[in-house]
Motif scaffolding. Structure first.
Motif, PDB file in Angstrom:
ATOM      1  N   GLU A 149       0.832  -1.202   0.000  1.00 37.32           N
ATOM      2  CA  GLU A 149       0.000   0.000   0.000  1.00 37.32           C
ATOM      3  C   GLU A 149       0.878   1.268   0.000  1.00 37.32           C
ATOM      4  O   GLU A 149       0.645   2.202  -0.759  1.00 37.32           O
ATOM      5  CB  GLU A 149      -0.893  -0.027   1.235  1.00 37.32           C
ATOM      6  CG  GLU A 149      -2.071   0.906   1.138  1.00 37.32           C
ATOM      7  CD  GLU A 149      -2.854   0.920   2.434  1.00 37.32           C
ATOM      8  OE1 GLU A 149      -3.134  -0.172   2.984  1.00 37.32           O
ATOM      9  OE2 GLU A 149      -3.171   2.033   2.904  1.00 37.32           O
ATOM     10  N   SER A 170       2.735   1.696  -3.409  1.00 35.72           N
ATOM     11  CA  SER A 170       1.939   1.920  -4.617  1.00 35.72           C
ATOM     12  C   SER A 170       1.718   3.402  -4.862  1.00 35.72           C
ATOM     13  O   SER A 170       1.393   4.147  -3.944  1.00 35.72           O
ATOM     14  CB  SER A 170       0.575   1.247  -4.497  1.00 35.72           C
ATOM     15  OG  SER A 170       0.759  -0.138  -4.342  1.00 35.72           O
ATOM     16  N   GLY A 171       1.889   3.807  -6.112  1.00 32.98           N
ATOM     17  CA  GLY A 171       1.578   5.186  -6.490  1.00 32.98           C
ATOM     18  C   GLY A 171       0.173   5.228  -7.063  1.00 32.98           C
ATOM     19  O   GLY A 171      -0.452   4.193  -7.277  1.00 32.98           O
ATOM     20  N   GLU A 172      -0.296   6.423  -7.317  1.00 33.98           N
ATOM     21  CA  GLU A 172      -1.619   6.525  -7.928  1.00 33.98           C
ATOM     22  C   GLU A 172      -1.472   6.214  -9.423  1.00 33.98           C
ATOM     23  O   GLU A 172      -0.425   6.423 -10.015  1.00 33.98           O
ATOM     24  CB  GLU A 172      -2.257   7.901  -7.687  1.00 33.98           C
ATOM     25  CG  GLU A 172      -1.432   9.140  -8.043  1.00 33.98           C
ATOM     26  CD  GLU A 172      -0.163   9.319  -7.201  1.00 33.98           C
ATOM     27  OE1 GLU A 172       0.837   9.754  -7.774  1.00 33.98           O
ATOM     28  OE2 GLU A 172      -0.175   8.987  -5.997  1.00 33.98           O
ATOM     29  N   GLY A 173      -2.532   5.705 -10.015  1.00 36.33           N
ATOM     30  CA  GLY A 173      -2.504   5.422 -11.455  1.00 36.33           C
ATOM     31  C   GLY A 173      -1.774   4.135 -11.786  1.00 36.33           C
ATOM     32  O   GLY A 173      -1.253   3.434 -10.915  1.00 36.33           O
ATOM     33  N   GLU A 174      -1.738   3.875 -13.075  1.00 34.50           N
ATOM     34  CA  GLU A 174      -1.122   2.648 -13.568  1.00 34.50           C
ATOM     35  C   GLU A 174       0.404   2.736 -13.414  1.00 34.50           C
ATOM     36  O   GLU A 174       0.989   3.762 -13.754  1.00 34.50           O
ATOM     37  CB  GLU A 174      -1.476   2.528 -15.048  1.00 34.50           C
ATOM     38  CG  GLU A 174      -1.291   1.155 -15.627  1.00 34.50           C
ATOM     39  CD  GLU A 174      -1.391   1.251 -17.156  1.00 34.50           C
ATOM     40  OE1 GLU A 174      -0.609   0.572 -17.819  1.00 34.50           O
ATOM     41  OE2 GLU A 174      -2.236   2.029 -17.638  1.00 34.50           O
ATOM     42  N   ARG A 211       9.104   6.583  -1.096  1.00 32.18           N
ATOM     43  CA  ARG A 211       7.659   6.809  -1.172  1.00 32.18           C
ATOM     44  C   ARG A 211       7.147   7.505   0.080  1.00 32.18           C
ATOM     45  O   ARG A 211       6.360   8.444   0.021  1.00 32.18           O
ATOM     46  CB  ARG A 211       6.912   5.468  -1.300  1.00 32.18           C
ATOM     47  CG  ARG A 211       6.868   4.903  -2.684  1.00 32.18           C
ATOM     48  CD  ARG A 211       5.995   5.688  -3.620  1.00 32.18           C
ATOM     49  NE  ARG A 211       4.587   5.722  -3.202  1.00 32.18           N
ATOM     50  CZ  ARG A 211       3.726   6.640  -3.595  1.00 32.18           C
ATOM     51  NH1 ARG A 211       4.102   7.608  -4.392  1.00 32.18           N
ATOM     52  NH2 ARG A 211       2.475   6.602  -3.182  1.00 32.18           N
ATOM     53  N   LYS A 270       6.455  10.712  -3.946  1.00 33.88           N
ATOM     54  CA  LYS A 270       6.514  10.641  -5.419  1.00 33.88           C
ATOM     55  C   LYS A 270       6.382   9.203  -5.890  1.00 33.88           C
ATOM     56  O   LYS A 270       6.937   8.295  -5.267  1.00 33.88           O
ATOM     57  CB  LYS A 270       7.854  11.193  -5.928  1.00 33.88           C
ATOM     58  CG  LYS A 270       8.052  12.643  -5.636  1.00 33.88           C
ATOM     59  CD  LYS A 270       7.069  13.482  -6.423  1.00 33.88           C
ATOM     60  CE  LYS A 270       6.945  14.853  -5.798  1.00 33.88           C
ATOM     61  NZ  LYS A 270       5.871  15.645  -6.357  1.00 33.88           N
ATOM     62  N   PRO A 271       5.676   8.993  -6.997  1.00 29.83           N
ATOM     63  CA  PRO A 271       5.575   7.621  -7.489  1.00 29.83           C
ATOM     64  C   PRO A 271       6.902   7.125  -8.054  1.00 29.83           C
ATOM     65  O   PRO A 271       7.601   7.877  -8.736  1.00 29.83           O
ATOM     66  CB  PRO A 271       4.532   7.720  -8.609  1.00 29.83           C
ATOM     67  CG  PRO A 271       4.516   9.150  -9.013  1.00 29.83           C
ATOM     68  CD  PRO A 271       4.936   9.961  -7.821  1.00 29.83           C
ATOM     69  N   LYS A 329       8.317   5.086 -10.812  1.00 26.91           N
ATOM     70  CA  LYS A 329       7.705   4.641 -12.067  1.00 26.91           C
ATOM     71  C   LYS A 329       8.397   3.418 -12.646  1.00 26.91           C
ATOM     72  O   LYS A 329       7.758   2.525 -13.177  1.00 26.91           O
ATOM     73  CB  LYS A 329       7.736   5.776 -13.079  1.00 26.91           C
ATOM     74  CG  LYS A 329       7.025   7.034 -12.572  1.00 26.91           C
ATOM     75  CD  LYS A 329       5.971   7.491 -13.525  1.00 26.91           C
ATOM     76  CE  LYS A 329       5.165   8.617 -12.933  1.00 26.91           C
ATOM     77  NZ  LYS A 329       4.004   8.942 -13.699  1.00 26.91           N
TER      78      LYS A 329
END
Ligand code: GDP
Length: 297
Positions: A84, A87-91, A264, A269-270, A272
């Motif tokens: 949790e 995890s970043g937002e979005g795909e 995180r 920041k996500p 990627k």
């Protein structure tokens, strides 16, 4: 090298209640082991402490499921909480590159793997997403770095902006933008200069380039093996330049990925992508589950 956390925890729980609900003491004892595992995985102390506290609140009082041991249950709770947080937002790995030509600004310290990552990502965007990509090196102080990008471009079949001696980074960025528009490119990637440490000149230069390019994504490349340093670098770059995502390199190394959690938790920041080697296809979408497993050992 590291003892598996589940095994270590089941040892702890053998001495504790095996039925009913997880008591506060059971959870505390188990989480002491979890904290050690996090620190061994190079998670920073404040992050490990906050994380363990949050998990403790979540786990205390949970009914013990018959099918798994209390130790396994705590590991599952910890694993879910790690995923949790990571995890970043979005795909995962998604980039905002609509509206061509979309500029991507690559920033980071020298040696972090920035140029390699620029080329790896260009290759991925070209081959996987069918994008036309133009790469440009802005590292005017290090001709070798500019040549390195040309060489990588040839190797992967991605165009690079021709090198013109005597230009400054802002001029190069403007030329890249013009060429990308005229040439019908979907994306142009600006590989900024790196230095061994963050200094005013580095930041001023990256900020000036950002202001002319107006990047859709500003990706910070950091060495995933540098632990807390990676987090400090990210915080500073984000404060001064604004970062939209992080790429953690050298995740093929011995490190256990704790920098990802600290990153995180501290910067928000996500993450990627992760770099998993020197080869041009050694770039993968960041997967929280995989890193969580690696942190727990
Ligand atoms: P820059 O100075 O930040 O542009 O760094 P480079 O892109 O030149 O990379 C420095 C070194 O790190 C090179 O030898 C790369 O091949 C290597 N490197 C980059 N990314 C990774 C990675 O994910 N894993 C490993 N093992 N090596 C990497």
């Amino acid at each position: 090298m590291f003892e598996n956390l589940s095994e270590r925890l089941s040892g702890v729980f053998d001495r504790l209640t095996k039925q009913g609900a997880l008591s506060e003491d059971d959870v505390k004892t188990a989480l002491r082991e979890v904290r050690v595992a996090l620190l061994e995985a190079d998670v920073s102390l404040p992050v490990a402490r906050d994380f363990v506290k949050a998990v403790q609140e979540k786990a205390t009082g949970q009914a013990v499921t018959k099918s798994i041991t209390p130790g396994q249950q705590v590991v599952k709770i910890v694993n879910d909480a790690l995923v949790e947080t990571l995890s970043g937002e979005g795909e995962p790995g998604a980039l905002k590159i609509d509206n061509p030509p979309a500029p991507i600004l690559m920033v980071g310290l020298q040696g972090s793997g920035k140029t390699t990552t620029t080329a790896k990502l260009a290759k991925r965007l070209t081959e996987r997403d069918g994008k036309r990509v133009l790469m440009a090196s802005l590292d005017v102080n290090r001709p070798a770095a500019m040549e390195q990008l040309q060489i990588l471009g040839k190797q992967i079949g991605v165009d690079t902006l021709p090198i013109v001696k005597g230009e400054d980074p802002v001029q190069i960025a403007k030329r890249a933008k013009t060429q990308a528009s005229l040439g019908g490119y979907d994306v142009y990637m600006l590989d900024t200069a790196g230095r061994l440490h963050i200094d005013e000149e580095l930041i001023a230069q990256a900020a000036a380039v950002r202001d002319v390019a107006n990047p859709r994504e500003t990706l910070l490349v950091v060495d995933g093996l540098t632990g807390q340093d990676a987090v400090n670098v990210a915080t500073e770059f984000d404060d001064k330049i604004g970062v939209t995502g992080v790429v953690l390199t050298r995740m093929d190394g011995d490190g256990r990925g704790g920098a990802a959690l600290s990153m995180r938790a501290v910067t928000g920041k996500p993450i990627k992508f992760v770099g998993l080697g020197e080869k041009m296809d050694a770039l993968e979408t960041f997967e929280p589950e995989r890193i969580a497993g690696r942190i727990l050992g």
